[in-house]
Design an enzyme around this catalytic site. Structure first.
Site, PDB file in Angstrom:
ATOM      1  N   ASP A   1      -1.856  -1.087  -8.292  1.00  0.00           N
ATOM      2  CA  ASP A   1      -2.479   0.083  -7.680  1.00  0.00           C
ATOM      3  C   ASP A   1      -2.835  -0.145  -6.201  1.00  0.00           C
ATOM      4  O   ASP A   1      -2.783   0.785  -5.401  1.00  0.00           O
ATOM      5  CB  ASP A   1      -3.758   0.423  -8.469  1.00  0.00           C
ATOM      6  CG  ASP A   1      -4.322   1.786  -8.098  1.00  0.00           C
ATOM      7  OD1 ASP A   1      -3.523   2.744  -8.058  1.00  0.00           O
ATOM      8  OD2 ASP A   1      -5.537   1.893  -7.851  1.00  0.00           O
TER       9      ASP A   1
ATOM     10  N   ASP B   1       2.058   6.014   2.294  1.00  0.00           N
ATOM     11  CA  ASP B   1       0.987   5.063   1.977  1.00  0.00           C
ATOM     12  C   ASP B   1      -0.124   5.455   2.941  1.00  0.00           C
ATOM     13  O   ASP B   1      -0.036   5.175   4.144  1.00  0.00           O
ATOM     14  CB  ASP B   1       1.421   3.617   2.211  1.00  0.00           C
ATOM     15  CG  ASP B   1       0.333   2.658   1.774  1.00  0.00           C
ATOM     16  OD1 ASP B   1      -0.853   2.956   1.992  1.00  0.00           O
ATOM     17  OD2 ASP B   1       0.655   1.600   1.207  1.00  0.00           O
ATOM     18  N   HIS B   2      -1.157   6.126   2.415  1.00  0.00           N
ATOM     19  CA  HIS B   2      -2.101   6.736   3.355  1.00  0.00           C
ATOM     20  C   HIS B   2      -2.877   5.712   4.174  1.00  0.00           C
ATOM     21  O   HIS B   2      -3.436   6.042   5.211  1.00  0.00           O
ATOM     22  CB  HIS B   2      -3.048   7.719   2.641  1.00  0.00           C
ATOM     23  CG  HIS B   2      -4.056   7.070   1.765  1.00  0.00           C
ATOM     24  ND1 HIS B   2      -3.791   6.735   0.479  1.00  0.00           N
ATOM     25  CD2 HIS B   2      -5.326   6.690   2.004  1.00  0.00           C
ATOM     26  CE1 HIS B   2      -4.864   6.168  -0.048  1.00  0.00           C
ATOM     27  NE2 HIS B   2      -5.813   6.130   0.856  1.00  0.00           N
TER      28      HIS B   2
ATOM     29  N   HIS C   1      -0.884  -0.741  -0.568  1.00  0.00           N
ATOM     30  CA  HIS C   1      -1.797  -0.697   0.578  1.00  0.00           C
ATOM     31  C   HIS C   1      -2.037  -2.078   1.204  1.00  0.00           C
ATOM     32  O   HIS C   1      -1.932  -2.256   2.414  1.00  0.00           O
ATOM     33  CB  HIS C   1      -3.158  -0.136   0.167  1.00  0.00           C
ATOM     34  CG  HIS C   1      -3.075   1.187  -0.532  1.00  0.00           C
ATOM     35  ND1 HIS C   1      -2.288   2.207  -0.075  1.00  0.00           N
ATOM     36  CD2 HIS C   1      -3.678   1.653  -1.644  1.00  0.00           C
ATOM     37  CE1 HIS C   1      -2.416   3.244  -0.884  1.00  0.00           C
ATOM     38  NE2 HIS C   1      -3.258   2.936  -1.851  1.00  0.00           N
TER      39      HIS C   1
END
Ligand code: NAP
Length: 481
Positions: free
Chosen positions: A235, A177-178, A240
């Site tokens: 999304d 999960d950037h 995130h």
């Protein structure tokens, strides 16, 4: 101040999907930057893999073009680029085929870290894992990196976890999960757990509410058809935003070790109350021509949300009574991501009615201009008596730490963590499943009622309903600047 670079061990990294968008835009330029900074040792090898039948030279040309396209010219010293290209190799492989695997196996060396980045569609993760295992290319110390989306609901996420678990142990699986690789996100942990200042106030006695905003200016564009199957909840929120919420709400772990951190994050997800329909606002941007969600997604009857705002409750002793407001959307006024922790009013004002109190807010900015600011009340300067004013104690990392500071992109940091074998900033399988278990019934409820998202103007701050979500609680969203 110059960031300290500690080299990682020598490695063989295979990037499946090396010709794709993510590899060209983030993974390969990120690796180049780490090479340029001296973090990747000589002798490391990066092997691209995809179905396209490229030679090694074709692949090097593709990577050189990607570097030129996605990095500023000032970063591209020709000698450094040439030495980076020397690290690259390529094999033609179809994840579902039989050819190419022996070739790949022959390129793997003993005694170096071995990692496989799955930058391909999730439907191929299982095929890759199986072949790497069965052909003996991956061993017990190898690591695999898997991209988002990790499932589309609880059932598919479980199925994905199960298939990966057939061939790899949990300590070999790095779910990216950037957002967790962003400097500010990690600083949030430092601010909370390396200082005594905030932690005593970090609870519902002192925190009025928390806002988490991830605003984008771009629409769904060419990804419309793909995006329409997910929407903002799947999304952005399930992964995130849920991760950001966890880092804000979690208890201090006993140490900064992967499982200690992830145990605490998991407890937050499990403590989330179900959200009621009155606590959700979904929106779709509605503009003219191409600036319209329904046109871009290609389905005039689509009910998928390009915007969502939610009010969440974390049911535990620390947070009972403090709402967490989340909002994220596309085609909004500006590109801005931040977390804002708003503190309560002092119990008694000694400065009288004429001095309007403004809440203390700790703002953690993820983009643009990563940094933090703390809004505090001070005396307005001058002889005009005791008048109060709120100001920001601002800390932009770039300013505070010097313009030489080279903040690595999230992908750069995360790939180096994979090589180091550190899973702290990666999601564990049970975390992902818990997040889906919370999200699934929420989506099912609006699908059952056939809820239609509220239209909003492109370039605005989202639909009216989102403003009302806070107004009815006597609060307001921070401005999206
Ligand atoms: P993409 O541009 O469509 O690239 C897909 C890559 O996979 C290409 O290199 C393609 O090359 C290769 N590929 C396709 N089928 C294959 C097969 N059967 N065997 C081996 N290789 C195959 O996709 P992407 O945007 O880079 O995304 C890759 C992954 O990252 C996806 O899971 C996506 O959800 C995730 N992700 C992407 C982004 C982004 O910004 N792009 C952001 C977050 C997550 P060949 O056609 O030559 O095989």
């Amino acid at each position: 101040m110059v960031a300290r670079v500690i080299p990682v061990e020598c490695f063989d990294l295979v990037v499946f999907g090396a010709t794709g968008d993510l590899a060209r835009r983030k993974i390969l330029p990120g690796l180049f930057r780490r090479w340029k900074e001296g973090q990747i040792p000589e002798g490391s090898a990066i092997v691209g893999a995809a179905r396209s039948s490229f030679t090694r030279d074709d692949f090097r040309t593709l990577v050189q073009e990607a570097l030129t396209e996605f990095l500023p010219e000032t970063e591209l010293d020709p000698a450094v680029v040439a030495s980076f290209l020397d690290l690259l190799d390529y094999v033609t492989i179809d994840a579902r085929g039989t050819a190419g695997w022996e070739d790949l196996a022959a390129k793997m060396r003993p005694d170096v870290v071995r990692a496989f980045y799955f930058s391909v569609a999730p439907a191929l993760f299982g095929d890759l894992a199986q072949r790497l295992h069965e052909r003996g290319i991956a061993h017990r110390q190898s690591r695999i990196v898997v991209e988002k989306p990790f499932g589309n609901d609880l059932t598919s996420a479980r199925a994905l976890n199960q298939i990966l678990a057939e061939f790899f142990k949990e300590d070999q699986i790095y779910r990216i999960d950037h957002y967790l690789g962003k400097e500010t996100v990690q600083n949030l942990m430092a601010v909370r757990f390396a200082n005594i200042l905030f932690e005593p106030l970090w609870n519902s006695q002192f925190v009025d509410h928390v806002q988490i905003t991830v605003a984008e200016t771009v629409g769904v564009g060419g990804r419309g058809e793909y995006y329409d199957k997910s929407g903002a909840m799947r999304d952005m929120v399930q992964n995130h935003m849920m991760q950001l919420l966890c880092l804000i709400a979690m208890e201090p772990p006993h140490c900064f070790e992967p499982d200690a951190m992830r145990d605490e994050k998991l407890k937050v997800i499990r403590a989330l109350d179900p959200v009621t329909p009155a606590e959700i606002v979904r929106g779709q941007y509605k503009g003219k021509g191409g600036d319209d969600y329904l046109t871009e997604c290609g389905d005039p009857a689509s009910r998928t949300e390009s915007f969502i705002a939610l009010k969440l409750h974390v049911s535990n002793w620390r947070w009972k009574g403090t709402p967490f407001y989340l909002r994220t959307g596309k085609r909004l006024k500006s590109r801005a991501s931040e977390i804002a922790v708003s503190f309560k009013e002092p119990p008694h004002s000694i400065f009288g009615e004429s001095n309007q109190w403004r809440e203390n807010v700790l703002v953690i900015r993820l983009q643009p201009d990563e940094g933090m600011d703390l809004r505090v009340m001070i005396k307005e300067p001058g002889p005009g008596g005791m008048r109060l004013k709120d100001v920001a104690l601002d800390m932009s990392f770039a300013e505070a730490l010097g313009s030489d500071l080279d903040i690595p992109d999230a992908y750069e940091r995360l790939i180096m963590d994979v090589i180091r074998g550190n899973q702290t900033l990666f999601m564990r399988g049970d975390e992902v499943e818990a997040a889906w278990a919370w999200v699934d019934p929420v989506i099912a409820a609006w699908e059952k009622h056939g809820d239609q998202p509220e239209p909003y103007e492109p370039g605005s701050t989202g639909p009216e309903g989102a403003l009302m979500l806070m107004h009815k609680d006597g609060r307001r969203w921070r401005e999206i600047r």
